[in-house]
Design an enzyme around this catalytic site. Structure first.
Site, PDB file in Angstrom:
ATOM      1  N   GLU A 229     -40.743 -56.692  10.321  1.00 37.87           N
ATOM      2  CA  GLU A 229     -39.054 -57.552  10.742  1.00 37.87           C
ATOM      3  C   GLU A 229     -38.239 -56.347   9.801  1.00 37.87           C
ATOM      4  OE1 GLU A 229     -38.661 -62.138  11.272  1.00 37.87           O
ATOM      5  OE2 GLU A 229     -39.232 -61.376   8.826  1.00 37.87           O
TER       6      GLU A 229
ATOM      7  N   GLY B 256     -31.478 -62.050  11.216  1.00 39.23           N
ATOM      8  CA  GLY B 256     -30.057 -62.615  10.809  1.00 39.23           C
ATOM      9  C   GLY B 256     -28.943 -61.740  11.671  1.00 39.23           C
TER      10      GLY B 256
ATOM     11  N   HIS C  88     -41.478 -62.980   3.114  1.00 40.34           N
ATOM     12  CA  HIS C  88     -39.743 -62.413   3.948  1.00 40.34           C
ATOM     13  C   HIS C  88     -39.573 -61.960   2.909  1.00 40.34           C
ATOM     14  CE1 HIS C  88     -37.197 -63.875   6.305  1.00 40.34           C
ATOM     15  NE2 HIS C  88     -37.022 -63.886   6.799  1.00 40.34           N
TER      16      HIS C  88
ATOM     17  N   ASN D 189     -39.122 -69.703  12.452  1.00 37.32           N
ATOM     18  CA  ASN D 189     -38.862 -69.633  11.057  1.00 37.32           C
ATOM     19  C   ASN D 189     -37.707 -70.442  10.761  1.00 37.32           C
ATOM     20  OD1 ASN D 189     -38.521 -69.417   8.192  1.00 37.32           O
ATOM     21  ND2 ASN D 189     -38.204 -67.433   8.421  1.00 37.32           N
TER      22      ASN D 189
ATOM     23  N   LYS E  23     -36.170 -71.867   7.743  1.00 35.88           N
ATOM     24  CA  LYS E  23     -35.524 -71.170   6.485  1.00 35.88           C
ATOM     25  C   LYS E  23     -35.290 -72.810   6.132  1.00 35.88           C
ATOM     26  CE  LYS E  23     -34.864 -66.510   8.933  1.00 35.88           C
ATOM     27  NZ  LYS E  23     -33.355 -65.101   8.191  1.00 35.88           N
TER      28      LYS E  23
ATOM     29  N   GLU F 113     -36.423 -62.398   2.994  1.00 31.17           N
ATOM     30  CA  GLU F 113     -35.495 -63.374   2.418  1.00 31.17           C
ATOM     31  C   GLU F 113     -36.255 -63.860   0.570  1.00 31.17           C
ATOM     32  OE1 GLU F 113     -34.594 -66.287   5.249  1.00 31.17           O
ATOM     33  OE2 GLU F 113     -33.747 -64.365   6.232  1.00 31.17           O
TER      34      GLU F 113
ATOM     35  N   SER G 155     -33.581 -60.995  14.982  1.00 31.16           N
ATOM     36  CA  SER G 155     -33.115 -61.461  15.965  1.00 31.16           C
ATOM     37  C   SER G 155     -33.196 -61.653  17.273  1.00 31.16           C
ATOM     38  CB  SER G 155     -31.734 -60.550  16.027  1.00 31.16           C
ATOM     39  OG  SER G 155     -30.933 -60.125  14.902  1.00 31.16           O
TER      40      SER G 155
HETATM   41  P1  PGA Z   1     -33.369 -64.285  12.610  1.00 31.20           P
HETATM   42  O1  PGA Z   1     -34.835 -64.163  11.759  1.00 31.20           O
HETATM   43  O2  PGA Z   1     -34.501 -64.136  14.369  1.00 31.20           O
HETATM   44  O3  PGA Z   1     -32.373 -64.977  12.682  1.00 31.20           O
HETATM   45  O4  PGA Z   1     -33.340 -62.711  12.705  1.00 31.20           O
HETATM   46  C1  PGA Z   1     -36.032 -63.446  11.518  1.00 31.20           C
HETATM   47  C2  PGA Z   1     -36.808 -63.859  10.105  1.00 31.20           C
HETATM   48  O5  PGA Z   1     -36.535 -63.886   9.179  1.00 31.20           O
HETATM   49  O6  PGA Z   1     -38.264 -64.454  10.343  1.00 31.20           O
END
Ligand code: PGA
Length: 253
Positions: A166, A172, A94, A10, A12, A96, A212
């Site tokens: 998630e 993140g 997601h 992903n 982003k 976010e 992560s």
């Molecule tokens: P990350 O993000 O691997 O940077 O923790 C995962 C995601 O948002 O799908």
């Protein structure tokens, strides 16, 4: 869909088309043809990258869409437009989107229905916050998100989507759920699917873990019985790092 592993990057809000194209070209040289590798890329990269990926084992998809087919929704994009740009799947709900843009389960549910009708594979993201986990509410939160986001779907439709667990506290932050913590929730998700749609559907749905994920923990996570792949944010931006995750099984032989 085969039960995995499906490894999704992903990106982003990262990468131009030129940067994305160079990434996909390099990745094509370093992935096994039997690994399903998916990349959720910015809208502006879709056309170029779906061309570059061609009919390889790399699928290109988007990170969001609007549930309506068309209309006065300035700045939004429809499922049909994504298909037209070469997208084969779309991330929906997601964290976010849920937390920064206020998306509800109901809104995510409308998108899931539209994506399926339009021939896009929905990757539906769910997960609890740290506060919810500490309050012992993880399973209740997951249940509510599953009930809300997948409302009104029949078994055939559920078999055609991917779920991504998630935990918000792991996205993140560098803090990954341990394989046991993740497996516990994945097993719960599969039990819930069984309750709602029966054994056959529950056994077939791909459930990815995200939060992560890095080369050091990807193999151990995917070795769990109910973890059928990973959704990778930060570690999907560098092609060498991402290729190590994609090729995690090479280290195991
Ligand atoms: P990350 O993000 O691997 O940077 O923790 C995962 C995601 O948002 O799908």
């Amino acid at each position: 869909m085969a039960r995995g592993p499906v490894i999704t990057g992903n990106w982003k809000m990262h990468k131009t088309s030129a940067e994305g194209t160079a990434f996909v070209q390099k990745l094509l040289n370093s992935v096994d043809s039997f690994t399903q590798v998916w990349l959720a890329v910015p809208f502006t990269c879709l056309s170029a990258l779906s061309g570059t990926a061609g009919d390889s084992s790399i699928k290109i998809g988007a990170q969001n869409m609007h549930p309506e087919a068309k209309g006065a929704f300035t700045g939004e994009i429809s499922a049909e437009m994504l298909r037209d740009s070469g997208a084969e799947f779309v991330l929906l709900g997601h964290s976010e989107r849920r937390h920064l843009f206020g998306e509800s389960d109901e809104f995510v549910n409308q998108k899931v229905h539209r994506a399926l009708q339009s021939g896009l594979i929905p990757v539906v993201c769910i997960g609890e916050t740290l506060e919810q986990r500490r309050a012992g509410k993880t399973e209740a939160v997951i249940d509510a998100q599953l009930d809300g986001s997948l409302k009104g779907l029949n078994g055939q439709e559920v078999k055609g989507l991917i779920l991504a667990y998630e935990p918000v506290w792991a996205i993140g932050t560098g803090e990954t759920a341990t394989p046991d913590q993740a497996e516990e929730v994945h097993a719960h998700i599969r039990r819930k699917l069984r309750e709602l749609w029966g054994e056959e559907v529950a056994d077939q749905v791909v459930i990815q873990y995200g939060g992560s994920v890095k080369p050091q923990n990807a193999g151990e996570l995917m070795a769990q019985a109910n973890i059928d792949g990973v959704l990778v944010g930060g570690a999907s931006l560098d092609v060498e790092t991402f290729a190590q995750i994609v090729n995690y099984n090479k280290k195991m032989v």
